[in-house]
Design an enzyme around this catalytic site. Structure first.
Site: not given
Ligand code: BG6
Length: 510
Positions: A172, A259, A264, A202
């Protein structure tokens, strides 16, 4: 079928001792001198080698602008492995790994350097037996993806054949909104078919995140309650105590929502909220995630269901730290948010009416990522007045990190002569229940990419759906100008508390 699939097909499914080992292959890292490669990728590759999970002739090629010899590159990788590896540093493992290392110098638009790279890979195929199987890791800014993909194609390094595979692993940010993500996906997919693209999130490589699926689908205990009949709301928190010193180049103008919420936290939401997949094969798992993401949207009006903040100077534990706008490299008038919270809704029978609150921030009270599924109160409580005053809502809390585990909060009788009920915790902790240490997320993901196991990698569609969810929130915030300040070391801006208070809820203090 490649070698590994044969091995997997032949092995006894009961025998968990046989590890999944990558077949003949090598990896080229673009951006190898960057922070991510040094801190995460190179240590993970060493750890995989140390655990015996890489093929004996594995090759590692760095590509970059530095005027490095093979020896300089080896030295750099060694330092990174010594400093960052999870497992013990062993000279014999290191030597075997170092034998397969090469460094190729060049820019991303340099025909000659890419021709050199192609020749280097060909040579390694012969000397190391990598068999033409190459993974290209793009640990570089997305505006360089086009140049690198084009060069890989031009120099004949991108095409998979019957005998040899070529894959690209990308980091990303996958764009900064839906439109740019779509463009980026088209650009990468023009060179690499989707089945050869491995996008790294991740968080999906973390054991505790994969455990969400085990918790939900291996047990009979939780799933019957996992719906709007019983669940009051869900809180997904990713709090960090670190600041952004040194990361201005990447972070200023990007902010907390782009971000980590886009990737995530929305992935965590998908795993918590999706229906049971038929199996954990990539296509079945991705189909369920896509279905739930399609049904997810911000709660309106967004001004009331979201909050953003920026850290100001304050006490982080015993240290007095600077505010974001005083950090090196940040615009002193920066409007970048370092805290973001939003309320999402899922329009499905299972979740209608259950708010999903997502929040993340830098310079918060402590580092913790957790998912709290908070239950409704029992419909009737036959206790005397005051006896349940200390009873909160039941909750299942999945502690992603640190202190990995799962906690269940429920009411219990306080010892004594009255029927007083108070909250207690039942706690499962990884470190107490298992002797095995969890691998690092990047170990798992790099190995899976080499094994062509794509379950833990978001597809282009998932990425675009996440932006579709986030874009209206980002647009609303753009109109708001400066985010609300919060002092470093606290739990974020007042707006975040107010956003939950409107629904009669409060954030957990992890
Ligand atoms: C990254 C973000 O994806 O995740 C960082 O870009 C963040 O800003 C990091 O610090 C957190 O990862 P972890 O694994 O330490 O929770």
């Amino acid at each position: 079928m490649n070698n590994n699939k044969w091995v997997n097909a032949l092995r006894d499914p009961q025998d968990k001792r046989l590890p999944r080992i990558a077949g003949p292959s090598g990896m080229v890292i673009f951006g190898v001198t960057g922070d991510l490669a040094r801190r995460k990728l190179l240590p993970a590759i060493y750890d995989l080698a140390n655990r015996g999970l890489l093929p004996a002739g594995f090759a590692l090629v760095g590509y970059g602008r530095r005027d490095w010899s093979k020896a300089d590159f080896e030295h750099y990788v060694r330092e990174a492995a010594v400093a960052g590896a999870r497992t013990e540093f062993r000279e014999n493992v290191w030597r075997r790994l170092a034998e397969g290392m090469e460094f190729v110098r060049g820019n991303f638009d340099d025909d000659e350097a890419f021709d050199n790279l192609a020749a280097t890979l060909k040579n390694l195929d012969e000397t190391r037996g990598t068999a033409g199987n190459w993974a290209y890791y793009l640990s570089i800014p997305p505006d360089s993806f086009a140049a690198v993909c084009h060069q890989l194609e031009r120099s004949g390094m991108a095409n998979s054949t019957e005998k040899a595979w070529r894959r690209v692993i990308i980091e990303k940010p996958f764009g900064h909104d839906l439109e740019s993500a779509h463009e980026l996906n088209c650009l990468v997919n023009a060179v690499f078919p989707e089945s050869s693209v491995f996008r790294i999130d991740h968080y999906l490589g973390k054991e505790t995140v994969q455990n969400i699926m085990a918790l939900r689908f291996a047990n009979q205990l939780f799933e019957p309650l996992w719906n709007s009949n019983y669940v009051d709301h869900v809180q997904i928190t990713m709090a960090e105590d670190i600041g952004l010193g040194g990361r201005a180049g990447y972070y200023d103008g990007i902010g907390a929502a782009r971000d980590v919420i886009q990737n995530h936290l929305i992935q965590l939401l998908a795993l918590v909220a999706m229906e049971e997949p038929i199996s954990f094969t990539p296509s079945q798992l991705q189909a369920e995630k896509i279905k739930v993401l399609r049904a997810t949207q911000p709660s309106y009006p967004i001004e009331e269901s979201s909050a953003r903040g920026q850290y100001a100077a304050g006490w982080q534990g015993s240290e007095y730290v600077r505010g974001l706008r005083e950090e090196d490299g940040f615009d002193p008038d920066s409007t970048t948010e370092t805290f973001a919270a939003c309320t999402l809704e899922i329009t499905s029978r299972r979740w209608a009416g259950v708010p999903f609150y997502l929040r993340t921030g830098k310079r918060l009270g402590r580092r913790v990522t957790e998912i709290a599924v908070v239950f409704k109160n029992a419909p009737h409580q036959p206790f005397d007045e005051g006896m349940t005053a200390s009873l909160g809502k039941n909750a299942i809390v999945i502690r992603v990190q640190p202190d990995e585990g799962v906690l269940i909060r429920f009411g219990s009788k306080v010892p004594g002569s009255t029927m007083e009920v108070r909250d207690v915790n039942m706690d499962f902790s990884y470190s107490e229940s298992f002797t095995e240490e969890s691998p690092e997320a990047y170990e798992r993901l790099i190995l899976d990419a080499l094994l062509d196991e794509s379950s833990l990698f978001p597809t282009n569609e998932e990425v675009e759906l996440s932006w579709r969810i986030l874009d209206p929130i980002l647009k609303t915030w753009e109109r708001e100008g400066q985010p609300e300040e919060y002092a470093a070391g606290t739990w974020g801006p007042r707006g975040a508390e107010e956003m939950l208070a409107r629904n009669g809820h409060t954030w957990r203090r992890p």
